[in-house]
Design an enzyme around this catalytic site. Structure first.
Site, PDB file in Angstrom:
ATOM      1  N   GLU A   1       1.986 -10.139   0.353  1.00 29.83           N
ATOM      2  CA  GLU A   1       2.335  -8.724   0.333  1.00 29.83           C
ATOM      3  C   GLU A   1       3.832  -8.596   0.621  1.00 29.83           C
ATOM      4  OE1 GLU A   1      -0.329  -6.115   2.496  1.00 29.83           O
ATOM      5  OE2 GLU A   1       0.718  -4.335   1.774  1.00 29.83           O
TER       6      GLU A   1
ATOM      7  N   ASP B   1       0.853  -1.199   0.000  1.00 27.72           N
ATOM      8  CA  ASP B   1       0.000   0.000   0.000  1.00 27.72           C
ATOM      9  C   ASP B   1       0.891   1.251   0.000  1.00 27.72           C
ATOM     10  OD1 ASP B   1       0.767  -0.657   2.690  1.00 27.72           O
ATOM     11  OD2 ASP B   1      -0.697   0.777   3.445  1.00 27.72           O
TER      12      ASP B   1
ATOM     13  N   ASP C   1       0.648 -17.460  -4.405  1.00 31.48           N
ATOM     14  CA  ASP C   1       1.375 -16.482  -5.208  1.00 31.48           C
ATOM     15  C   ASP C   1       0.419 -15.768  -6.165  1.00 31.48           C
ATOM     16  OD1 ASP C   1       3.310 -14.953  -6.365  1.00 31.48           O
ATOM     17  OD2 ASP C   1       4.120 -16.545  -7.631  1.00 31.48           O
TER      18      ASP C   1
ATOM     19  N   HIS D   1       1.516  -8.850  -3.738  1.00 28.68           N
ATOM     20  CA  HIS D   1       0.477  -7.849  -3.456  1.00 28.68           C
ATOM     21  C   HIS D   1       1.197  -6.512  -3.231  1.00 28.68           C
ATOM     22  CE1 HIS D   1      -3.526  -6.612  -1.896  1.00 28.68           C
ATOM     23  NE2 HIS D   1      -2.814  -5.813  -1.110  1.00 28.68           N
TER      24      HIS D   1
HETATM   25  O1  9MR Z   1       2.496  -6.739   9.396  1.00 29.83           O
HETATM   26  C1  9MR Z   1       1.190  -6.530   9.871  1.00 29.83           C
HETATM   27  C2  9MR Z   1       0.693  -7.785  10.545  1.00 29.83           C
HETATM   28  O2  9MR Z   1       1.463  -8.071  11.679  1.00 29.83           O
HETATM   29  C3  9MR Z   1      -0.777  -7.634  10.906  1.00 29.83           C
HETATM   30  O3  9MR Z   1      -1.254  -8.875  11.390  1.00 29.83           O
HETATM   31  C4  9MR Z   1      -1.577  -7.195   9.681  1.00 29.83           C
HETATM   32  C5  9MR Z   1      -3.042  -7.000   9.970  1.00 29.83           C
HETATM   33  O4  9MR Z   1      -3.255  -5.945  10.822  1.00 29.83           O
HETATM   34  O5  9MR Z   1      -1.038  -5.998   9.168  1.00 29.83           O
HETATM   35  C6  9MR Z   1       0.272  -6.101   8.733  1.00 29.83           C
HETATM   36  O6  9MR Z   1       0.721  -4.878   8.293  1.00 29.83           O
HETATM   37  C7  9MR Z   1       0.143  -4.329   7.119  1.00 29.83           C
HETATM   38  C8  9MR Z   1      -0.244  -2.900   7.461  1.00 29.83           C
HETATM   39  O7  9MR Z   1      -1.305  -2.927   8.367  1.00 29.83           O
HETATM   40  C9  9MR Z   1      -0.574  -2.063   6.236  1.00 29.83           C
HETATM   41  N1  9MR Z   1       0.447  -2.148   5.237  1.00 29.83           N
HETATM   42  C10 9MR Z   1       0.732  -3.514   4.834  1.00 29.83           C
HETATM   43  C11 9MR Z   1       1.222  -4.309   6.033  1.00 29.83           C
HETATM   44  C12 9MR Z   1       1.676  -5.706   5.614  1.00 29.83           C
HETATM   45  O8  9MR Z   1       0.634  -6.545   5.300  1.00 29.83           O
END
Ligand code: 9MR
Length: 565
Positions: free
Chosen positions: A541, A181, A532, A488
Site C-alpha cells: 500500500e 483507501d 508487488d 495497493h
Molecule cells: O500504517 C498503519 C500500520 O501501522 C498499522 O499496523 C495498520 C493496521 O492497523 O494500518 C496502517 O494504516 C492503514 C490505515 O489503517 C488505513 N489506511 C491505510 C493505512 C496504510 O496501510
C-alpha cells in the site's frame, strides 16, 4: 513451420536472457536512480567473491577493489559483501563487475540523483487530493475526475453531542486521501502535514525554487507549502465547536477498487479523542508559526490555526485520556493508540513555543524516543525544539539535544554493524517509511551537529529505498529499472493505466500479515517478504505518512548534492 521453429527458438532465447538478466540484477544491488557524486557509495554484492572492478562508459578500468568481509543479515537470511565505490566521483555511467563470477551491473553517478524523485514524492500527494479533479495539464495520463466532495458528511453516533447529534450534517472537503483507501484520518494527517512543514522549515532555499506543476504553482507561495496547505485546511474542518477533534472522516467500510468519483458511500466524522486532538493541536500550533511570514498571501490563516490549536489544547486538558475505540459498525483504518504520552509531549512543545506556556519537562525525561510513526510522535517534539532554539532556555535545548543525539547515534551504530547499511532493527507494516523516517532523523542530526556521518547514513537510507535492499526493488513508483508496479492504491488499480501513479513509496516488506495475497508464497524473512501485487495491502500500500518522510529525505539529500556544496 520454419517460422514456428524460429519463433520458439526466439522465445526460448528471450526467456533465457530474461532469467539471466534477472539473476544478474539481483546479485549486484545499486541505487537505481544513481549515486550522489561527492559522497560515499556502496553496492551490496550477493555472490561470494573477493574483488571487483569498475569500468567507465568508454570501457576504461577506473577502479579495482577488494570486497568487504561477508556479513549475515538475519532479516534476509543471507550473507552479503560490500563494494566501496566512493573514490569514483566523476559524473557518468559505469559498470561494476564481480571478479570470478559473470555478475555485473551498470550504475550511474550524478550530481542530483534525488531531485526528480523529491518533486514526484510531493506530486504524489497532489494526485491523492480528495474533492479535487486532477486535470490533464497537471496530471498527464493520470488525470481523473474529482471524488468525494465531502460537503455533506454526517456525525456518527460515536461523535454525537447535544449541539451536533447523530446524523448532523457538516462539511469537511479537501485533504489528501490517507493511502490506498479513500478515507481521511487526523492522527495520520498530523504527522504527515508536520513532516511537510519540517521540510520547509529546514530547507526553504531548496524548496522555494521547485516547480511541481500543480494548479497553485504560480500563486507566489512555494509549491511545497501549497501542497501542505491542501491537507491543513481540511484538518481545520475536523474540529468540533467545543475544541475536540474527530478521529476520521470515513465511510463505514472500505470502498471497492473503483475511481474516486465512483466511490459514493456516505461518509461520517467519527469519535473525538485525545490523540487526534493533540496531534491536531501540535500541527496547528506549528502551522501558526510557519505561516506567519505568509500573512499577506494567506490573510488570517495563521491566526485561525493558532485559535484552533489553543481550543484543541484546552479540550485535551479537560479530556486528557479519551482513547479511540473503533465503533462496532466501522471497519476502516483504526489508527488506535493506547499510549499518548508522546502526543502530549509533541503538542506540549508546540504549544509552549506558540503561547509561551511551560515546556513539558517531565515527559522529556520519561519518554522513550523512537523512530517517528503515526503513533510515535515524541521525536517531532524534540525536532521542533532543536530547530527553534531561540525561544527555549539553553538548559532545555541541551536536554533535548542529548535525548535526540543519543537516538541518532544509536541509528548509526546499528547501520555500521548491519550487512545492509541501514538502521532497521525491526520490519513493521510500512518498514520503508521507517527507513525514510530514520533518514529524516539523521538529516536533522546532521544539521544540528554538522557531523557528515549522519548525512552519509541518510544517503544510504535513500539508496536502500531506491534499490540497495534484499528484494532489489526501487520502492518508489515511476523510478528505477525494477520498481513497484502494482501498488495497493485504488486509483492506480482502477484507472486502466499500466503505470501506477508516480512518486509513491510502497509500504515495503514485513511479515505482519502473511495472508493478504493467498496465492502468493511469501518469504519468512521480513526483509524479503514483499509482494508487488495489488492484493498486498500489508506490503504494497502507499500512505501519506510514508510519502512525506520521503519528501523530506529526498529533498534534504538532493539539497546536499546541489545548492549546498
Ligand atoms: O500504517 C498503519 C500500520 O501501522 C498499522 O499496523 C495498520 C493496521 O492497523 O494500518 C496502517 O494504516 C492503514 C490505515 O489503517 C488505513 N489506511 C491505510 C493505512 C496504510 O496501510
Amino acid at each position: 513451420m520454419k517460422n514456428n521453429y524460429l519463433m520458439n527458438l526466439l522465445t526460448l532465447a528471450v526467456l533465457f536472457i530474461g532469467v539471466f538478466c534477472q539473476a544478474q540484477t539481483e546479485s549486484v544491488l545499486i541505487p537505481q536512480t544513481g549515486y550522489l557524486a561527492g559522497m560515499g557509495k556502496v553496492a551490496v554484492i550477493r555472490v561470494p567473491a573477493d574483488s571487483f572492478w569498475v569500468t567507465s562508459a568508454g570501457n576504461k578500468v577506473v577502479l579495482k577493489g577488494k570486497l568487504s568481509e561477508n556479513k549475515e543479515w538475519s532479516f534476509s537470511g543471507e550473507k552479503v559483501q560490500l563494494a566501496d565505490l566512493s573514490v569514483i566521483s566523476a559524473v557518468g555511467d559505469y559498470t561494476l563487475s564481480i571478479r570470478g563470477t559473470n555478475q555485473s551491473r551498470v550504475f550511474g553517478i550524478y550530481q542530483d540523483p534525488y531531485g526528480l524523485l523529491a518533486n514526484a514524492a510531493v506530486k504524489a500527494l497532489y494526485y491523492n487530493r480528495c474533492s479535487y479533479p486532477i486535470l490533464p495539464e497537471f496530471g498527464g495520463k493520470w488525470a481523473r475526475k474529482a471524488g468525494h466532495p465531502d460537503t455533506k458528511v454526517y456525525v456518527h453516533a460515536s461523535a454525537a453531542t447535544e449541539a451536533r447529534p447523530e446524523g448532523f450534517e457538516l462539511s469537511s472537503p479537501g485533504g489528501w486521501y490517507d493511502a490506498g483507501d479513500y478515507n481521511k484520518y487526523i492522527v495520520n494527517s498530523g504527522i504527515s502535514t508536520y513532516t511537510m512543514m519540517l521540510a520547509w522549515d529546514m530547507y526553504p532555499e531548496y524548496w522555494k525554487s521547485r516547480n511541481l506543476n500543480i494548479p497553485e504553482s504560480c500563486n507566489g507561495l512555494p509549491d511545497l507549502v501549497d501542497e501542505m496547505l491542501y491537507n491543513l485546511r481540511w484538518m481545520l474542518t475536523m474540529q468540533d465547536t467545543d475544541g475536540g477533534v474527530y478521529h476520521k472522516c470515513s465511510t463505514l467500510q472500505f470502498e471497492g477498487f473503483v475511481m474516486p468519483d465512483e466511490a459514493k458511500n456516505k461518509r461520517f466524522v467519527i469519535q473525538k479523542n485525545t490523540a487526534a486532538s493533540l496531534d491536531f493541536a501540535a500541527t496547528m500550533a506549528h502551522a501558526a508559526r510557519l505561516l506567519q511570514p505568509f500573512s499577506k498571501e494567506l490573510p488570517g490563516l495563521a491566526d485561525s490555526c493558532k485559535k484552533a490549536a489553543v481550543k484543541a489544547w484546552e479540550w485535551c486538558r479537560l479530556n486528557p485520556a479519551i482513547l479511540y475505540t473503533q465503533p462496532k459498525d466501522v471497519g476502516t483504518g483504526a489508527y488506535g493508540d493506547n499510549n499518548i504520552s508522546d502526543e502530549w509531549f509533541w503538542a506540549g512543545v508546540e504549544m509552549s513555543l506558540l503561547t509561551n506556556s511551560a515546556f513539558p519537562d517531565s515527559l522529556l525525561e520519561k519518554l522513550e524516543f523512537k523512530t517517528p510513526t503515526w503513533n510515535n510522535v515524541g521525536q517531532l517534539g524534540l525536532i521542533t525544539a532543536l530547530t527553534n532554539k531561540g525561544q527555549l532556555s539553553a538548559e532545555t535545548i541541551d536536554r533535548c539535544n542529548n535525548r535526540f543525539m543519543q537516538y541518532a547515534d544509536k541509528l548509526i551504530a546499528i547501520a555500521n554493524n548491519a550487512a545492509y547499511p541501514v538502521s532497521l532493527d525491526f520490519f513493521a507494516w510500512g518498514s520503508n517509511s521507517d527507513v525514510a523516517n530514520q533518514g529524516l532523523l539523521k538529516m536533522v542530526a546532521y544539521e544540528v551537529s554538522g557531523d557528515k556521518k549522519f548525512l552519509q547514513s541518510a544517503i544510504n537510507d535513500m539508496n536502500y529505498l531506491t534499490g540497495v535492499n534484499p528484494t532489489g526493488y526501487c520502492y518508489i513508483t515511476g523510478f528505477g529499472e525494477k520498481s513497484s508496479m502494482n501498488i495497493h492504491h485504488r486509483p492506480s488499480g482502477a484507472d486502466g493505466i499500466v503505470d501506477p501513479v508516480p512518486g509513491f513509496l510502497a509500504g515495503g516488506p514485513n511479515t505482519v500479515v502473511m495472508t493478504d495475497c493467498p496465492d502468493v508464497k511469501r518469504s519468512k524473512f521480513p526483509a524479503l517478504s514483499y509482494v508487488d501485487e495489488l492484493c498486498s495491502y500489508s506490503t504494497n500500500e502507499i500512505a501519506i505518512n510514508w510519502n512525506t518522510p520521503l519528501v523530506f529525505l529526498a529533498g534534504a539529500v538532493s539539497y546536499a548534492g546541489t545548492l549546498r556544496y
